[in-house]
Design a protein around this motif. Sequence first.
Motif, short mmCIF file in Angstrom:
data_model
loop_
_atom_site.label_atom_id
_atom_site.label_comp_id
_atom_site.label_asym_id
_atom_site.label_seq_id
_atom_site.Cartn_x
_atom_site.Cartn_y
_atom_site.Cartn_z
N ARG A 1 0.88 -1.33 -0.08
CA ARG A 1 0.07 -0.11 -0.04
C ARG A 1 0.95 1.34 0.11
N GLN A 2 1.98 1.18 0.75
CA GLN A 2 2.72 2.29 0.87
C GLN A 2 3.62 2.55 -0.44
N GLN B 1 3.71 5.90 -5.70
CA GLN B 1 3.56 5.72 -7.22
C GLN B 1 2.29 6.21 -7.97
N THR B 2 1.41 6.68 -6.89
CA THR B 2 0.02 7.03 -7.36
C THR B 2 0.20 8.10 -8.44
N GLU B 3 0.87 9.05 -8.37
CA GLU B 3 0.92 10.01 -9.47
C GLU B 3 1.55 9.37 -10.78
N LYS C 1 0.02 6.86 -16.33
CA LYS C 1 -0.13 5.82 -17.35
C LYS C 1 -1.44 5.79 -17.68
N ILE C 2 -2.52 5.70 -16.52
CA ILE C 2 -3.97 5.86 -16.89
C ILE C 2 -4.38 6.63 -17.80
N LYS D 1 -9.71 9.71 -11.57
CA LYS D 1 -9.39 10.99 -10.72
C LYS D 1 -8.44 10.38 -9.70
N THR D 2 -8.80 9.31 -9.07
CA THR D 2 -8.02 8.87 -7.90
C THR D 2 -8.04 7.44 -7.62
N LEU D 3 -7.16 6.93 -7.13
CA LEU D 3 -6.88 5.47 -6.57
C LEU D 3 -7.07 5.43 -5.35
N ARG D 4 -7.84 4.35 -4.91
CA ARG D 4 -8.02 3.93 -3.28
C ARG D 4 -7.33 2.39 -3.29
N LEU D 5 -6.38 2.54 -2.50
CA LEU D 5 -5.64 1.12 -2.32
C LEU D 5 -6.23 0.65 -0.86
#
Length: 88
Positions: free
Chosen positions: A53-54, A59-61, A66-67, A77-81
């Motif tokens: 998760r960390q 690497q979210t940005e 890539k998306i 717009k966002t990812l939720r881990l």
Amino acid sequence: KLMQSLGLKRPYDGWQVVVNWPEIVGEDISSRAEAIRYENGTVFVVVPDDSWRQKLSLQTEMILEKIHRYPYGRAVKTLRLVKGKKGQ
């Protein structure tokens, strides 16, 4: 055009990200993290533990970039881990 006329284009595009997750993020990430759901601009991604998760939160940005390279990627717009097991 049909999906757009029905008001379903954005949800459909978001689900395309879920379906194509392995292609988008590559084997290293997709072998450990699985996109499971799209809802209101957010892709929910199952990760096996806090360390992954960390790692992915850092690497979210890069993952969002890539998306967004895909025509359907702008729906996200966002990812939720979330912690869990792949295939659940």
